[in-house]
Design an enzyme around this catalytic site. Structure first.
Site, mmCIF file in Angstrom:
data_model
loop_
_atom_site.group_PDB
_atom_site.id
_atom_site.type_symbol
_atom_site.label_atom_id
_atom_site.label_comp_id
_atom_site.label_asym_id
_atom_site.label_seq_id
_atom_site.Cartn_x
_atom_site.Cartn_y
_atom_site.Cartn_z
ATOM 1 N N THR A 1 -6.022 2.450 -5.116
ATOM 2 C CA THR A 1 -5.818 1.003 -4.989
ATOM 3 C C THR A 1 -6.618 0.232 -6.038
ATOM 4 O OG1 THR A 1 -5.392 1.065 -2.624
ATOM 5 C CG2 THR A 1 -6.171 -1.008 -3.498
ATOM 6 N N GLU B 1 0.826 -1.194 0.000
ATOM 7 C CA GLU B 1 0.000 0.000 0.000
ATOM 8 C C GLU B 1 0.872 1.261 0.000
ATOM 9 O OE1 GLU B 1 -3.295 0.461 -0.384
ATOM 10 O OE2 GLU B 1 -2.832 2.598 -0.262
ATOM 11 N N HIS C 1 -0.949 3.471 4.825
ATOM 12 C CA HIS C 1 -1.920 4.255 4.053
ATOM 13 C C HIS C 1 -2.085 5.612 4.724
ATOM 14 C CE1 HIS C 1 -5.733 5.630 2.415
ATOM 15 N NE2 HIS C 1 -5.720 4.637 1.539
ATOM 16 N N ASP D 1 1.312 0.020 -5.049
ATOM 17 C CA ASP D 1 0.086 0.338 -5.800
ATOM 18 C C ASP D 1 0.080 1.744 -6.373
ATOM 19 O OD1 ASP D 1 -0.430 1.526 -3.299
ATOM 20 O OD2 ASP D 1 -2.556 1.000 -3.303
ATOM 21 N N HIS D 2 0.553 2.727 -5.586
ATOM 22 C CA HIS D 2 0.528 4.122 -6.060
ATOM 23 C C HIS D 2 1.339 4.967 -5.103
ATOM 24 C CE1 HIS D 2 -2.365 4.660 -2.828
ATOM 25 N NE2 HIS D 2 -3.080 3.671 -3.335
#
Ligand code: GP9
Ligand code: MN
Length: 648
Positions: free
Chosen positions: A300, A254, A416, A475-476
């Site tokens: 996500t 994440e 996150h 993911d990012h």
């Protein structure tokens, strides 16, 4: 007209508003699990039925004479019916009714047992206020005048309702920015804006979606197919099929950006375990240090979409939500149909987040282990959901129970935004830029790293490590442009547009049984390339399917990276926010014709991919003669216990 008569009509109206408001609020509390996290959310939950009650029941006040009373009762009945239908559906599916689920009769098959088992005697409560209103109406109507109310009154009521809604929306978006545009979760819309507004929101989304779909036809997919076939990169013959029949474990990091790899904070490595994989201390991982994420608003969900479909995300909203009913030919379904793989997603959050419980069916995902499968007690949860350590620990038994070969997707969550972590669990001090999320970013990254070390050793102990493909990806981004000032301190450089694009690197590493790891590879690649790479490893030709990426191990791999915001990165230059930059110097460049062509090609590719999603074009595409379109009604992610009566 005598004033006391019109007052009684208004009193009747306000009684209806009050009762509907109260009923809706009690329903939220007793029937839905809305996961209230702060006092603002608590307040909005109480407040949100008011605007709907005022606006919808207020319409009745335009009716003439006694008819206003009948209209109030009819509208109240319709709204109550919608509310109650949601209650019944929720008892079975732990989700709200959407138009697509309504039109898909198959979905009601997943109601699990007959509707009769979902209704209870105390449900009469949902009709109680209507019965009361009818009685009140019969009793008082004779004294009501036959004329229309002065226009001023209904207009004022509607204005008050709209005002209440505006205040509601403002407070909601303050608490949860981009609530409507990013389309996160049905639960959020209901929690913040209420179940009636959710129905309207859903209707608008469904209408937009079907409009785009109606105008598409099968010739549109041929144009796309010609493009992807021409872009195809043949497999590396030494690697094609080497992982046939092997378990695939895919680990989602994440919000993890590549700059964390090898980063030292206070003289310490932040992610020592991941670093050890990168430096190939076990001689089995290959790490891509020029790998980019391509996610947009769907974050996500976009990463999941891209990796399992080799399609780009949409420029607005999350395709997971707005295109949740499209036809897909996703990796889980392909692996299953070609090589009998079982697929599973593991994630310690509510199943409805990002509409996962719907779209996973279209992807052909067999098992979805969501919050209901985990022990989500208070100590185990932080921020969005389950902490990564208990997540991996508790996932082991479910992972072991999967039929082999499996394709398992483990989705972490603790790292996150806003990177919350307890002092007890933080094993590295925060950074000291003064920007709290940037400072804590390193602490949750460390926690994630520790959870991975533990997961790897559990995999080994379970005998699942050696013979499995293990793939890890970010993911990012985790640090947005809003934190450029702090990031300047972290990276030692000003974050220009060019630098920002370069920072969109996320880790990608892979271990393939029987293949020696290559350490760090500098080839440029991105999330769309993952699916064709995996397909070739297990020995399935990727060119049969519509895919925009190319096999990273192929000598023909295409190494330009396109982003949905129009930026393009190549090994030599970067197109960012409308300008070309030299990758070596970071200075602006006068583009050559070739560079302009490259950019055009990337944008064309994005357009084609968007067409696939907007037009639902895969419904026209048959990848192979044997291909069986995925039938969503064959999948259900309701945990058995969900549907049983709790007090049994
Ligand atoms: C929620 C989690 C976070 O389930 O996947 O989503 P994000 O905010 O990163 O899109
Ligand atoms: Mn994410």
């Amino acid at each position: 007209m005598k004033p006391n008569k019109s007052i009684s009509k208004m009193t009747f109206f306000f009684a209806a508003v009050g009762l509907l408001w109260l009923k809706t609020y009690l329903t939220y509390i007793y029937e839905f699990n809305l996961d209230i996290q702060n006092s603002m959310q608590e307040f909005l939950l109480f407040f949100n039925p008011l605007s709907s009650a005022l606006v919808f029941l207020g319409i009745a006040l335009f009716a003439k004479g006694k008819r206003a009373g009948i209209w109030i009762i009819v509208i109240d009945f319709l709204m109550s019916f919608l509310l109650y239908a949601n209650v019944v559906y929720y008892r079975s599916a732990a989700d709200y009714i959407t138009l697509p689920t309504l039109t898909q009769t198959a979905n009601f098959g997943s109601l699990g047992g007959s509707i009769a088992s979902l209704v209870a005697w105390h449900d009469l409560f949902y009709a109680a206020d209507i019965i009361l209103l009818i009685a009140l109406f019969i009793w008082s109507r004779t004294s009501w005048s036959d004329s229309r109310l002065k226009l001023r009154k209904p207009v004022l009521v509607l204005a008050a309702g709209i005002m209440a809604f505006a205040v509601n929306l403002q407070l909601a978006t303050d608490d949860r920015p981009e609530l409507l545009t990013r389309t996160f979760d049905r639960n959020y819309i209901v929690k913040y804006l209420g179940s009636y507004n959710f129905a309207i929101y859903d209707a608008i989304q469904t209408a937009q979606s079907s409009r785009q779909r109606v105008f598409a036809d099968s010739s549109d997919i041929t144009v796309v197919e010609n493009y992807t076939t021409a872009k195809y990169a043949k497999p590396n013959p030494n690697l094609f099929g080497v992982a046939k029949g092997k378990n695939i474990i895919k680990i989602h990091l994440e919000s993890f950006q590549s700059f964390l790899i090898d980063y030292k904070l206070h003289g310490e490595e932040v992610t020592p375990f991941l670093n050890s994989l990168v430096h190939n201390q076990r001689k089995n991982f290959t790490y891509y240090d020029n790998f980019f994420h391509q996610t947009a608003q769907g974050k996500t969900a976009d990463a999941e979409l891209i990796l399992d479909n080799s399609l780009y995300p949409l420029p607005q909203g999350a395709a997971f939500v707005t295109k949740g009913q499209n036809t897909y030919q996703a990796l889980p379904a392909i692996l299953k149909q070609n090589q009998n793989y079982t697929s599973a997603v593991f994630h310690g959050d509510n199943k409805t987040f990002w509409n996962r419980d719907e779209i996973y069916k279209q992807f052909g995902i067999d098992n979805y282990f969501h919050a209901k499968y985990y022990d989500m007690n208070k100590d185990n949860v932080i921020n969005y959901g389950l902490k990564d350590k208990p997540f991996f620990k508790q996932s082991m038994s479910m992972l072991k129970s999967l039929e082999k070969p499996f394709y398992a997707h483990m989705m972490t969550l603790t790292h996150h935004h806003p990177y919350k972590i307890s002092d007890k669990e933080a094993s590295i001090k925060p950074a000291n830029t003064g920007d709290p999320s940037v400072d804590r970013y390193f602490q949750t990254a460390r926690y994630l790293d520790e959870s991975l070390r533990q997961f790897f050793s559990d995999l080994k102990e379970a005998g699942l490590y050696k013979d499995s493909v293990i793939m890890i990806y970010g993911d990012h981004y985790g640090i947005s442009e809003n934190h450029n000032k702090a990031m300047k301190q972290i990276t030692g450089e000003k974050i220009t547009d060019f630098k920002h694009t370069q920072l969109q690197r996320v880790p990608f590493m892979i271990k393939v049984p029987g293949v020696e790891g290559k350490g760090t590879v500098h080839e440029y690649s991105s999330q769309i390339d993952v699916m064709p790479t995996l397909l070739h490893l297990v020995g399935i030709k990727a060119n049969k399917y519509i895919q925009f990426g190319t096999d990273m191990f192929s000598k023909d791999h295409k190494d330009f990276v396109a982003f949905q915001d129009g930026d393009v990165v190549t090994p030599e230059y970067t197109f960012a926010s409308g300008e070309f930059y030299d990758n070596d110097t970071g200075k602006k460049l006068e583009p050559t014709e070739e560079m302009k062509e490259m950019k055009k090609k990337a944008h064309h590719e994005l357009k084609l991919s968007n067409k696939v999603l907007y037009g639902d074009l895969l419904r026209f595409y048959e990848p192979t003669e044997k291909w069986q379109p995925v039938d969503a009604s064959e999948y259900s992610y309701i945990k058995e216990e969900d549907t049983s009566q709790e007090d049994e």
